[in-house]
Design a protein around this motif. Structure first.
Motif, PDB file in Angstrom:
ATOM      1  N   ASN A   5       0.824  -1.192   0.000  1.00 18.82           N
ATOM      2  CA  ASN A   5       0.000   0.000   0.000  1.00 18.82           C
ATOM      3  C   ASN A   5       0.868   1.255   0.000  1.00 18.82           C
ATOM      4  OD1 ASN A   5      -2.595   1.125   0.095  1.00 18.82           O
ATOM      5  ND2 ASN A   5      -2.227   1.676   2.217  1.00 18.82           N
TER       6      ASN A   5
ATOM      7  N   VAL B  29       0.962   4.364  -2.692  1.00 16.49           N
ATOM      8  CA  VAL B  29       0.769   5.749  -2.279  1.00 16.49           C
ATOM      9  C   VAL B  29       1.961   6.590  -2.714  1.00 16.49           C
ATOM     10  CG1 VAL B  29       0.625   7.259  -0.281  1.00 16.49           C
ATOM     11  CG2 VAL B  29      -0.697   5.177  -0.331  1.00 16.49           C
TER      12      VAL B  29
ATOM     13  N   LYS C 219       1.873   7.556  -6.338  1.00 18.03           N
ATOM     14  CA  LYS C 219       0.937   8.634  -6.620  1.00 18.03           C
ATOM     15  C   LYS C 219       1.418   9.962  -6.054  1.00 18.03           C
ATOM     16  CE  LYS C 219      -2.500   6.232  -4.998  1.00 18.03           C
ATOM     17  NZ  LYS C 219      -3.874   6.067  -4.489  1.00 18.03           N
TER      18      LYS C 219
ATOM     19  N   LEU D  46       3.332  14.119 -14.451  1.00 16.02           N
ATOM     20  CA  LEU D  46       2.276  15.123 -14.399  1.00 16.02           C
ATOM     21  C   LEU D  46       2.758  16.463 -14.946  1.00 16.02           C
ATOM     22  CD1 LEU D  46      -0.648  15.323 -13.681  1.00 16.02           C
ATOM     23  CD2 LEU D  46      -0.031  16.030 -11.388  1.00 16.02           C
TER      24      LEU D  46
ATOM     25  N   TYR E 208      -4.749  14.706 -19.745  1.00 20.82           N
ATOM     26  CA  TYR E 208      -4.865  14.285 -18.351  1.00 20.82           C
ATOM     27  C   TYR E 208      -5.420  12.876 -18.269  1.00 20.82           C
ATOM     28  CZ  TYR E 208      -3.493  18.871 -16.755  1.00 20.82           C
ATOM     29  OH  TYR E 208      -2.776  20.012 -16.514  1.00 20.82           O
TER      30      TYR E 208
ATOM     31  N   TYR F 182      -0.642   6.325 -15.107  1.00 24.18           N
ATOM     32  CA  TYR F 182      -0.553   6.066 -13.674  1.00 24.18           C
ATOM     33  C   TYR F 182      -1.227   4.750 -13.334  1.00 24.18           C
ATOM     34  CZ  TYR F 182       1.427  10.509 -12.126  1.00 24.18           C
ATOM     35  OH  TYR F 182       2.258  11.569 -11.898  1.00 24.18           O
ATOM     36  N   LEU F 183      -2.396   4.504 -13.971  1.00 27.87           N
ATOM     37  CA  LEU F 183      -3.103   3.253 -13.718  1.00 27.87           C
ATOM     38  C   LEU F 183      -2.241   2.065 -14.101  1.00 27.87           C
ATOM     39  CD1 LEU F 183      -6.782   3.949 -14.770  1.00 27.87           C
ATOM     40  CD2 LEU F 183      -5.950   3.222 -12.545  1.00 27.87           C
TER      41      LEU F 183
ATOM     42  N   THR G 145       0.437   1.745 -11.329  1.00 28.50           N
ATOM     43  CA  THR G 145      -0.069   1.206 -10.066  1.00 28.50           C
ATOM     44  C   THR G 145      -0.599  -0.207 -10.267  1.00 28.50           C
ATOM     45  OG1 THR G 145      -2.188   2.293 -10.442  1.00 28.50           O
ATOM     46  CG2 THR G 145      -0.629   3.428  -9.028  1.00 28.50           C
TER      47      THR G 145
ATOM     48  N   GLN H 123     -11.177   1.563  -9.036  1.00 28.97           N
ATOM     49  CA  GLN H 123      -9.802   1.377  -9.485  1.00 28.97           C
ATOM     50  C   GLN H 123      -9.226   2.673 -10.038  1.00 28.97           C
ATOM     51  OE1 GLN H 123      -7.777  -0.864  -8.993  1.00 28.97           O
ATOM     52  NE2 GLN H 123      -6.624  -1.530 -10.768  1.00 28.97           N
ATOM     53  N   PHE H 124     -10.033   3.389 -10.835  1.00 34.02           N
ATOM     54  CA  PHE H 124      -9.543   4.619 -11.444  1.00 34.02           C
ATOM     55  C   PHE H 124      -9.174   5.648 -10.383  1.00 34.02           C
ATOM     56  CE2 PHE H 124      -8.948   7.570 -14.835  1.00 34.02           C
ATOM     57  CZ  PHE H 124      -9.297   8.801 -14.312  1.00 34.02           C
TER      58      PHE H 124
ATOM     59  N   ARG I  26      -8.634   5.260  -7.194  1.00 32.81           N
ATOM     60  CA  ARG I  26      -7.632   4.878  -6.213  1.00 32.81           C
ATOM     61  C   ARG I  26      -6.270   4.705  -6.857  1.00 32.81           C
ATOM     62  NH1 ARG I  26      -8.710  -0.068  -3.069  1.00 32.81           N
ATOM     63  NH2 ARG I  26      -7.086   0.752  -1.724  1.00 32.81           N
ATOM     64  N   GLY I  27      -6.244   4.499  -8.180  1.00 33.01           N
ATOM     65  CA  GLY I  27      -4.981   4.204  -8.831  1.00 33.01           C
ATOM     66  C   GLY I  27      -4.300   5.410  -9.455  1.00 33.01           C
ATOM     67  N   THR I  28      -4.953   6.568  -9.381  1.00 34.08           N
ATOM     68  CA  THR I  28      -4.354   7.763  -9.975  1.00 34.08           C
ATOM     69  C   THR I  28      -4.209   8.840  -8.912  1.00 34.08           C
ATOM     70  OG1 THR I  28      -6.540   8.534 -10.622  1.00 34.08           O
ATOM     71  CG2 THR I  28      -5.303   7.321 -12.261  1.00 34.08           C
ATOM     72  N   PRO I  29      -3.217   9.734  -9.085  1.00 28.57           N
ATOM     73  CA  PRO I  29      -3.000  10.764  -8.064  1.00 28.57           C
ATOM     74  C   PRO I  29      -4.159  11.754  -8.030  1.00 28.57           C
ATOM     75  CG  PRO I  29      -1.143  10.615  -9.588  1.00 28.57           C
ATOM     76  CD  PRO I  29      -2.245   9.820 -10.171  1.00 28.57           C
TER      77      PRO I  29
ATOM     78  N   LEU J 295      -4.025  14.850  -7.598  1.00 33.59           N
ATOM     79  CA  LEU J 295      -3.700  16.066  -8.330  1.00 33.59           C
ATOM     80  C   LEU J 295      -4.082  15.915  -9.801  1.00 33.59           C
ATOM     81  CD1 LEU J 295      -2.506  18.839  -8.129  1.00 33.59           C
ATOM     82  CD2 LEU J 295      -0.235  17.878  -8.362  1.00 33.59           C
ATOM     83  N   ALA J 296      -3.803  14.744 -10.359  1.00 37.81           N
ATOM     84  CA  ALA J 296      -4.164  14.499 -11.755  1.00 37.81           C
ATOM     85  C   ALA J 296      -5.683  14.544 -11.927  1.00 37.81           C
ATOM     86  CB  ALA J 296      -3.618  13.149 -12.209  1.00 37.81           C
ATOM     87  N   GLN J 297      -6.411  13.975 -10.950  1.00 32.34           N
ATOM     88  CA  GLN J 297      -7.874  13.994 -11.028  1.00 32.34           C
ATOM     89  C   GLN J 297      -8.384  15.428 -10.978  1.00 32.34           C
ATOM     90  OE1 GLN J 297      -8.962  11.602  -7.671  1.00 32.34           O
ATOM     91  NE2 GLN J 297      -7.772   9.862  -8.417  1.00 32.34           N
TER      92      GLN J 297
ATOM     93  N   PHE K  63      -6.776  18.190 -11.885  1.00 36.31           N
ATOM     94  CA  PHE K  63      -6.476  18.849 -13.154  1.00 36.31           C
ATOM     95  C   PHE K  63      -7.486  18.426 -14.215  1.00 36.31           C
ATOM     96  CE2 PHE K  63      -3.168  21.170 -11.710  1.00 36.31           C
ATOM     97  CZ  PHE K  63      -1.915  20.596 -11.612  1.00 36.31           C
ATOM     98  N   LEU K  64      -7.800  17.133 -14.211  1.00 40.47           N
ATOM     99  CA  LEU K  64      -8.727  16.611 -15.211  1.00 40.47           C
ATOM    100  C   LEU K  64     -10.067  17.334 -15.117  1.00 40.47           C
ATOM    101  CD1 LEU K  64      -9.091  14.507 -17.415  1.00 40.47           C
ATOM    102  CD2 LEU K  64      -9.706  12.845 -15.673  1.00 40.47           C
TER     103      LEU K  64
ATOM    104  N   GLY L  44      -4.023   3.992   2.296  1.00 39.34           N
ATOM    105  CA  GLY L  44      -3.215   5.055   1.724  1.00 39.34           C
ATOM    106  C   GLY L  44      -3.945   5.654   0.546  1.00 39.34           C
ATOM    107  N   ARG L  45      -3.770   6.861   0.313  1.00 42.76           N
ATOM    108  CA  ARG L  45      -4.404   7.476  -0.823  1.00 42.76           C
ATOM    109  C   ARG L  45      -3.702   8.782  -1.183  1.00 42.76           C
ATOM    110  NH1 ARG L  45      -7.470  10.685  -1.293  1.00 42.76           N
ATOM    111  NH2 ARG L  45      -9.478  10.724  -0.350  1.00 42.76           N
ATOM    112  N   ARG L  46      -4.037   9.295  -2.269  1.00 48.60           N
ATOM    113  CA  ARG L  46      -3.681  10.649  -2.654  1.00 48.60           C
ATOM    114  C   ARG L  46      -4.062  10.848  -4.104  1.00 48.60           C
ATOM    115  NH1 ARG L  46      -0.429   9.963   0.406  1.00 48.60           N
ATOM    116  NH2 ARG L  46      -1.905  10.275   2.026  1.00 48.60           N
TER     117      ARG L  46
END
Lengths: 239, 253, 257
Positions: free
Chosen positions: A167, A171, A174, A188, A205, A212-213, A216, B58-59, B61-64, B66-68, B70-71, B251-253
């Motif tokens: 995990n 993290v 990302k 990015l 984006y 990124y997917l 990860t 999945q989308f 949780r698997g991407t930062p 910040l990227a989301q 910006f999107l 964990g996340r971000r």
């Protein structure tokens, strides 16, 4: 549609090579951080387990601070603050040299400090998962504290911490995206530049998110296989 | 302690703090609401619904984050004409709303994962017993499964609140004047490093405050359980325990 | 313990690439120049990833007069002063205006140009009056840490203000309809208005002159470098080099009053 393919092509007209170069920096950043995160995390976990009140307090204070502060704040503080600190140290020592603040190093340092706070918690709960009997048995065999840790505890620790560490790695991958804010050329930031030049934010984006997917996702697959292999000696046959 | 600096930027930083608080509370609330259908799809849905919900989770949780962000923010700008026609541009024009939307979608994915993991952790025996008592599915959820699931989910939810507070700082990158945004502004005008320490202090107050309050709430709500507490309810490690419902937290971000 | 110290120093050295700086204070024959790279036509990065622009040409001309070898370093705007103070480079040539607030941290040479500021707004809005009263409640944008953001903060308290990392980003948000107007340097905005994505917008209202002109940012302790640069600036103004560079980019003299 041809437009899209053109923008995503490799070579001078398309942006795919810039994006992939950014992805490489992202991975490099995460890999560079990993050893520090694990080492420092283990050290802090040991501190927190220490019998000395002061050491335990330091460990807990460290975790509280770096788990409680936003990563962006930590990153900016290190990026703007570290050169000042180093300069002050050098001036005190008497060396007149000037120092070049390096964005990559600031990124690695900040990410390591934050990541270590989380991995130390993972290690701590893993330690708690190892029964006291293991320690006592090792001592009974005559091993000192250090050798016990290295030969008996650590292997078990690795297996127990794998889920939490996996995990942490995800993290970390990302979190590297934050360095785009201090102008480090990660995925990015490369995407931001592409968007700035082509004015196609949705396309780029989304592509960045896909990259990124992939990172990860690939990491998760690899880590799950490692976990499975680590679990093998411990699987009990169905009752 | 630079008093002149405090005088100039102190009130604005407190303003920023309230912007952060509002953003976080709103995101968590709407995220919780939005996560419910996602959880339902994951747990009760057929293959198709489960796949969609899974892809969504999945989308995000698997991407930062910040990227989301910006999107959503820059993407909305790109589709301005369509949004204007739909009468929604005034909403997407505002950076705060874009941040709210991005954060809501993000936290909904994490909350869905937490809740579905917790529901899966409830022993099958509970379901079977409830069915044998003749309860319908909604009743089973409301009276049997959810209360037990929420006990297990408490700790991860608490983590999520803290993580959301920290993640909210990225809103400053798209011109939202939250605590981080005001801090960066103050630093860019004064170049006095002290402002970062104040920001750090304020964020720590927030996160530690939430942690302490949540911990107290957790202890009170699980006081009827064995001294081991809510997390030990499952018994042998189950698959759900692997999705980190651990001390390390999601964990996340 | 001494091995530990050695390791720490070595690590710091590797990480921060400590440059030999001892000789610098006597002879300035190598000067590192910090610039932004996101402010056309003054400094920008072209398609070959090279930094170009008016600021760059002026800096090169000055270095030629000083018989020094100049290298350019790109740095994001918000960090440009801290990086100078920390020693990442020796001078800032990035269209940085001379202000009292900045003078608290760094020193400046004499100005090398001075242009007015102006608002740019969507043509559809037909904005003519740009006084604080007229723009009350509107959303105004500027680049952060500039005299323009400072001007907005001091005078346009009734409006919603938004600040951006680079002028480019502010312009983009204006074109995207998120801002009602952007305040920035007239010359930089004119340059942007020539581009296709600026077709929405035009200059609104009169020229606003404030600030002390644009100078080269230097560390306070580098007074000798300041003297050298000032002399060189006078020289290029006198012998026509300045005019040549000016005319390469603009049809009028931007040296100002």
């Amino acid at each position: 549609m041809g437009d899209v393919i053109g923008l995503l092509a490799f070579g001078s007209a398309g942006w795919s090579d810039e994006l992939l170069a950014g992805a490489a920096v992202t991975i490099a950043l995460a890999l560079a951080t990993l050893p520090f995160s694990l080492g420092l995390g283990l050290a802090v976990a040991l501190l927190k387990r220490s019998d000395r009140k002061l050491s335990a307090a330091v460990g807990h204070a460290y975790t509280t601070v770096f788990r409680g502060l936003p990563e962006l704040l930590t990153l900016l503080m290190i990026y703007y603050g570290a050169p000042l600190v180093v300069q002050a140290i050098l001036k005190a020592v008497g060396v007149g040299a000037r120092v070049e603040p390096n964005a990559f190093f600031a990124g690695v340092l900040a990410l390591s400090l934050v990541s270590a706070a989380f991995t130390s918690e993972v290690f701590l709960s893993a330690f708690n998962g190892i029964s006291r009997g293991q320690w006592e048995g090792a001592y009974a065999l005559g091993l000192n504290r250090r050798r016990t840790l290295g030969l008996v505890i650590l292997p078990q620790l690795v297996r127990l911490s794998l889920p939490g560490l996996s995990n942490s790695w995800l993290v970390l991958l990302k979190d590297t995206s934050l360095v785009s804010i201090i102008a480090l050329e990660d995925l990015l930031r490369a995407t931001n530049l592409a968007v700035g030049a082509t004015k196609q934010p949705f396309l780029f984006y989304t592509s960045a998110c896909c990259l990124y997917l992939m990172m990860t996702g690939a990491s998760a697959l690899v880590l799950r296989r490692i976990e499975t292999r680590a679990e093998r000696p411990y699987i009990r046959s169905p009752a | 302690m630079n008093l002149e600096l405090l005088e100039r930027y102190g009130p604005r930083m407190l303003d920023g703090l309230s912007v952060t608080a509002m953003l976080v509370v709103a995101s968590l609330f709407f995220g919780a609401l939005f996560s419910l259908p996602v959880v339902l799809a994951r747990v009760e849905g057929g293959r198709f619904l489960r796949a969609i919900a899974g892809a969504y989770i999945q989308f995000f949780r698997g991407t930062p984050i910040l990227a989301q962000l910006f999107l959503v923010y820059y993407g909305a700008g790109q589709f301005r004409v369509g949004l204007e026609e739909a009468g929604l541009w005034w909403l997407f024009r505002d950076a705060w709303f874009c941040a709210l939307l991005a954060f809501t979608l993000n936290t909904a994915a994490y909350q869905a994962q937490i809740l579905s993991g917790a529901i899966a952790n409830v022993p099958r025996g509970q379901w079977e017993a409830a069915r044998s008592l003749g309860l319908h599915t909604p009743a089973i959820y409301w009276r049997v499964v959810l209360p037990q699931a929420l006990m297990v989910a408490l700790r991860p939810y608490g983590n999520e609140v803290v993580l959301m507070i920290k993640a909210s700082a990225v809103a400053s990158v798209v011109t939202v004047f939250d605590l981080m945004g005001v801090t960066r502004l103050a630093f860019s005008r004064s170049f006095d490093f002290e402002v970062y320490f104040w920001a750090a202090g304020l964020y720590l107050l927030l996160t530690e405050g939430v942690r302490l309050v949540w911990g107290a709430m957790e202890r009170r709500l699980t006081r009827h359980l064995a001294p081991a507490g809510a997390r030990e309810m499952g018994g042998a490690p189950t698959a759900a325990a692997r999705t980190p419902v651990t001390a390390a937290g999601e964990g996340r971000r | 313990m001494s091995t530990l110290k050695a390791i720490v120093v070595a690590a710091l050295a590797i990480a921060f690439s400590i440059g030999g700086a001892a000789a610098q204070s006597e002879k300035w024959n190598k000067i590192r120049i910090g610039t932004e790279g996101e402010y056309p036509p003054f400094n920008f990065i072209d398609s070959n990833k090279q930094i170009q622009g008016f600021d760059i040409d002026i800096a090169k001309a000055l270095c030629a007069k000083l018989k020094a070898e100049c290298t350019f370093v790109a740095q994001d705007w918000d960090g440009i002063i801290p990086a100078l103070v920390a020693g990442k480079y020796d001078a800032i040539v990035a269209s940085m205006s001379i202000t009292e607030e900045r003078k608290k941290r760094i020193d400046f040479t004499d100005k090398y140009y001075h242009t007015p500021a102006v608002f740019v707004a969507p043509t559809k809005a037909g904005l003519k009056d740009v006084s604080p009263a007229a723009l009350k409640g509107k959303t105004l944008g500027a680049q952060s840490s500039t005299i323009h953001s400072g001007y907005l903060e001091d005078n346009y308290k009734g409006s919603t203000l938004k600040f951006y990392k680079s002028q480019d980003e502010a312009n983009a948000d204006l074109a995207a309809g998120r801002l009602d107007a952007v305040l920035a340097d007239k010359v930089a905005l004119n340059d942007w208005l020539k581009k296709p994505d600026a077709k929405c917008c035009a200059i609104a209202g009169p020229d606003l002159t404030y600030g002390g002109g644009v100078g080269i940012g230097l560390r306070k302790e580098d007074q000798d470098l300041k003297g050298l640069f000032n002399k060189a600036i006078k020289e290029i103004l006198a012998d026509g080099t300045y005019k040549k560079i000016n005319d390469k980019y603009f049809t009028f003299s931007i040296y100002g009053p």
